[in-house]
Each structure stands twice: as structure tokens, then as C-alpha cells.
Scaffold this motif. Structure first.
Motif, PDB file in Angstrom:
ATOM      1  N   TYR A 142      -0.709  -5.744  -6.003  1.00 16.35           N
ATOM      2  CA  TYR A 142      -0.597  -7.141  -5.652  1.00 16.35           C
ATOM      3  C   TYR A 142       0.333  -7.771  -6.596  1.00 16.35           C
ATOM      4  CZ  TYR A 142      -2.299 -11.832  -5.354  1.00 16.35           C
ATOM      5  OH  TYR A 142      -2.192 -13.217  -4.906  1.00 16.35           O
ATOM      6  N   GLU A 143       1.253  -8.653  -5.958  1.00 16.48           N
ATOM      7  CA  GLU A 143       2.393  -9.268  -6.677  1.00 16.48           C
ATOM      8  C   GLU A 143       2.273 -10.791  -6.181  1.00 16.48           C
ATOM      9  OE1 GLU A 143       6.038  -7.237  -5.881  1.00 16.48           O
ATOM     10  OE2 GLU A 143       4.851  -5.573  -5.785  1.00 16.48           O
ATOM     11  N   LEU A 144       2.373 -11.508  -7.117  1.00 18.02           N
ATOM     12  CA  LEU A 144       2.466 -13.065  -7.084  1.00 18.02           C
ATOM     13  C   LEU A 144       3.290 -13.517  -7.791  1.00 18.02           C
ATOM     14  CD1 LEU A 144       0.984 -15.627  -5.636  1.00 18.02           C
ATOM     15  CD2 LEU A 144      -0.390 -16.026  -7.657  1.00 18.02           C
ATOM     16  N   TYR A 145       4.125 -14.443  -7.204  1.00 17.50           N
ATOM     17  CA  TYR A 145       5.484 -15.191  -7.773  1.00 17.50           C
ATOM     18  C   TYR A 145       5.330 -16.574  -7.684  1.00 17.50           C
ATOM     19  CZ  TYR A 145       7.112 -10.354  -7.203  1.00 17.50           C
ATOM     20  OH  TYR A 145       7.030  -9.019  -7.597  1.00 17.50           O
ATOM     21  N   ALA A 146       5.769 -17.170  -8.575  1.00 23.50           N
ATOM     22  CA  ALA A 146       5.961 -18.652  -8.615  1.00 23.50           C
ATOM     23  C   ALA A 146       6.192 -19.334  -7.271  1.00 23.50           C
ATOM     24  CB  ALA A 146       6.873 -19.387  -9.887  1.00 23.50           C
ATOM     25  N   ASP A 147       7.618 -18.552  -6.558  1.00 21.98           N
ATOM     26  CA  ASP A 147       8.172 -18.939  -5.435  1.00 21.98           C
ATOM     27  C   ASP A 147       8.967 -17.718  -4.956  1.00 21.98           C
ATOM     28  OD1 ASP A 147      10.592 -19.246  -6.984  1.00 21.98           O
ATOM     29  OD2 ASP A 147      10.009 -21.332  -7.512  1.00 21.98           O
ATOM     30  N   ARG A 148       9.609 -17.815  -3.901  1.00 14.20           N
ATOM     31  CA  ARG A 148      10.502 -17.119  -3.200  1.00 14.20           C
ATOM     32  C   ARG A 148      11.475 -16.766  -4.144  1.00 14.20           C
ATOM     33  NH1 ARG A 148      10.340 -13.591   1.659  1.00 14.20           N
ATOM     34  NH2 ARG A 148      12.338 -12.732   1.601  1.00 14.20           N
ATOM     35  N   GLU A 149      12.314 -17.714  -4.907  1.00 10.95           N
ATOM     36  CA  GLU A 149      13.176 -17.247  -5.746  1.00 10.95           C
ATOM     37  C   GLU A 149      12.997 -16.461  -6.699  1.00 10.95           C
ATOM     38  OE1 GLU A 149      12.173 -20.544  -4.675  1.00 10.95           O
ATOM     39  OE2 GLU A 149      13.803 -20.412  -3.151  1.00 10.95           O
ATOM     40  N   ALA A 150      11.548 -16.602  -7.442  1.00  6.99           N
ATOM     41  CA  ALA A 150      11.114 -15.768  -8.475  1.00  6.99           C
ATOM     42  C   ALA A 150      11.024 -14.460  -7.864  1.00  6.99           C
ATOM     43  CB  ALA A 150       9.842 -16.321  -9.024  1.00  6.99           C
TER      44      ALA A 150
ATOM     45  N   ARG B 237       0.734  -1.256   0.001  1.00 11.08           N
ATOM     46  CA  ARG B 237      -0.038  -0.106  -0.044  1.00 11.08           C
ATOM     47  C   ARG B 237       1.003   1.224  -0.131  1.00 11.08           C
ATOM     48  NH1 ARG B 237      -5.318   1.742   1.542  1.00 11.08           N
ATOM     49  NH2 ARG B 237      -5.280   3.623   2.422  1.00 11.08           N
ATOM     50  N   PHE B 238       0.829   2.127  -0.964  1.00  9.93           N
ATOM     51  CA  PHE B 238       1.410   3.411  -1.199  1.00  9.93           C
ATOM     52  C   PHE B 238       0.653   4.390  -1.027  1.00  9.93           C
ATOM     53  CE2 PHE B 238       3.572   0.220  -3.933  1.00  9.93           C
ATOM     54  CZ  PHE B 238       4.778   0.199  -3.912  1.00  9.93           C
TER      55      PHE B 238
ATOM     56  N   GLU C 266       3.729   0.401   2.849  1.00  6.36           N
ATOM     57  CA  GLU C 266       3.567  -0.716   3.857  1.00  6.36           C
ATOM     58  C   GLU C 266       3.599  -1.899   2.842  1.00  6.36           C
ATOM     59  OE1 GLU C 266       0.371  -2.539   7.004  1.00  6.36           O
ATOM     60  OE2 GLU C 266       0.342  -0.308   6.665  1.00  6.36           O
ATOM     61  N   VAL C 267       4.406  -2.723   3.237  1.00  5.45           N
ATOM     62  CA  VAL C 267       4.531  -4.203   2.663  1.00  5.45           C
ATOM     63  C   VAL C 267       3.857  -5.378   3.482  1.00  5.45           C
ATOM     64  CG1 VAL C 267       6.047  -5.952   1.359  1.00  5.45           C
ATOM     65  CG2 VAL C 267       6.370  -3.409   1.198  1.00  5.45           C
ATOM     66  N   THR C 268       2.953  -6.255   2.939  1.00  2.00           N
ATOM     67  CA  THR C 268       2.630  -7.392   3.631  1.00  2.00           C
ATOM     68  C   THR C 268       3.023  -8.377   2.815  1.00  2.00           C
ATOM     69  OG1 THR C 268       0.824  -6.001   4.472  1.00  2.00           O
ATOM     70  CG2 THR C 268       0.555  -8.319   4.508  1.00  2.00           C
ATOM     71  N   PHE C 269       3.943  -9.494   3.209  1.00  6.01           N
ATOM     72  CA  PHE C 269       4.018 -10.626   2.487  1.00  6.01           C
ATOM     73  C   PHE C 269       2.940 -11.660   2.977  1.00  6.01           C
ATOM     74  CE2 PHE C 269       8.219  -8.330   2.999  1.00  6.01           C
ATOM     75  CZ  PHE C 269       8.625  -8.511   1.707  1.00  6.01           C
ATOM     76  N   LEU C 270       2.891 -12.420   1.855  1.00  4.95           N
ATOM     77  CA  LEU C 270       1.650 -13.538   2.111  1.00  4.95           C
ATOM     78  C   LEU C 270       2.498 -14.763   1.556  1.00  4.95           C
ATOM     79  CD1 LEU C 270      -0.755 -11.671  -0.121  1.00  4.95           C
ATOM     80  CD2 LEU C 270      -0.719 -11.560   2.258  1.00  4.95           C
TER      81      LEU C 270
END
Length: 108
Positions: A56-64, A8-9, A89-93
Motif C-alpha cells: 500500500y503506497e500513499l503519496y502527497a500527490d502525483r508528482e511525489a 499485489r505480488f 497487479e497494480v491498482t491506482f487510487l
């Protein structure tokens, strides 16, 4: 298992919010063409809050995600975004389950 985050910016003012949008669009060009592990990367405006943007960001995995962070178009975005922002503010999921998710079946 997917790895995601929501950011959230809050821009300094509406003019800064529009400049921030332009910076984000430039980064998105590289994300679309050079990041196969970035599955979803969407910038949202918030109704009735013209200075707020939510990514909203979604990655294949942490490495991506880590590969995403190393990209020159992302490094530029990270270096320049502060001039437009009042806060963020960053919220990791960590994914559990869902439609369109990388998980197949009943959660953890």
C-alpha cells in the motif's frame, strides 16, 4: 489530494517470497530517508497465502509518486523484482476522503 496505489505480488515460491521481502526492505531504507512526499509505503503479508505480498503506497500527490519512481533504490527494486515473481497487479487510487488522509472535509 493524495495519490495512492495498491500492488499485489505473487512470488514464484515461498523462498522467492522471502528474497523479495529482503529486496523490498532495502528499497524501504531509501524511501524512509529520502522521500518526504511518500506518506505511506507498507509491505503486507497475506494470511494463508505465503507467496503473496501486498504493498500500500500513499503519496502527497502525483508528482511525489513520479519522484519516487526516479529514486535509485526504487529503480533497483523495479529492475530486480521480476526474478522472484510469478505475477503482479497494480491498482491506482485517487483519494476521496478518510481519516488520516490529506483531504480535509467531505470528499469531492
Amino acid at each position: 489530494m493524495g495519490f495512492g496505489l495498491v500492488v499485489r505480488f505473487v512470488a514464484r515460491d515461498v523462498t522467492a517470497a522471502h528474497a523479495f521481502d529482503r529486496l523490498a526492505r532495502e528499497a524501504l531504507k531509501g524511501i524512509r530517508t529520502r522521500e518526504p512526499g511518500t506518506l505511506v509505503y507498507v509491505s503486507h503479508a497475506v494470511p494463508d497465502e505465503p507467496r503473496v505480498r501486498v504493498f500500500y503506497e500513499l503519496y502527497a500527490d502525483r508528482e511525489a509518486f513520479e519522484e519516487h519512481e526516479r529514486q535509485p533504490h526504487v529503480r533497483r527494486f523495479l529492475a530486480e523484482r521480476g526474478q522472484y515473481l510469478e505475477s503482479f497487479e497494480v491498482t491506482f487510487l485517487d483519494e476521496i476522503d478518510g481519516k488520516g488522509s490529506s483531504t480535509h472535509g467531505g470528499g469531492r
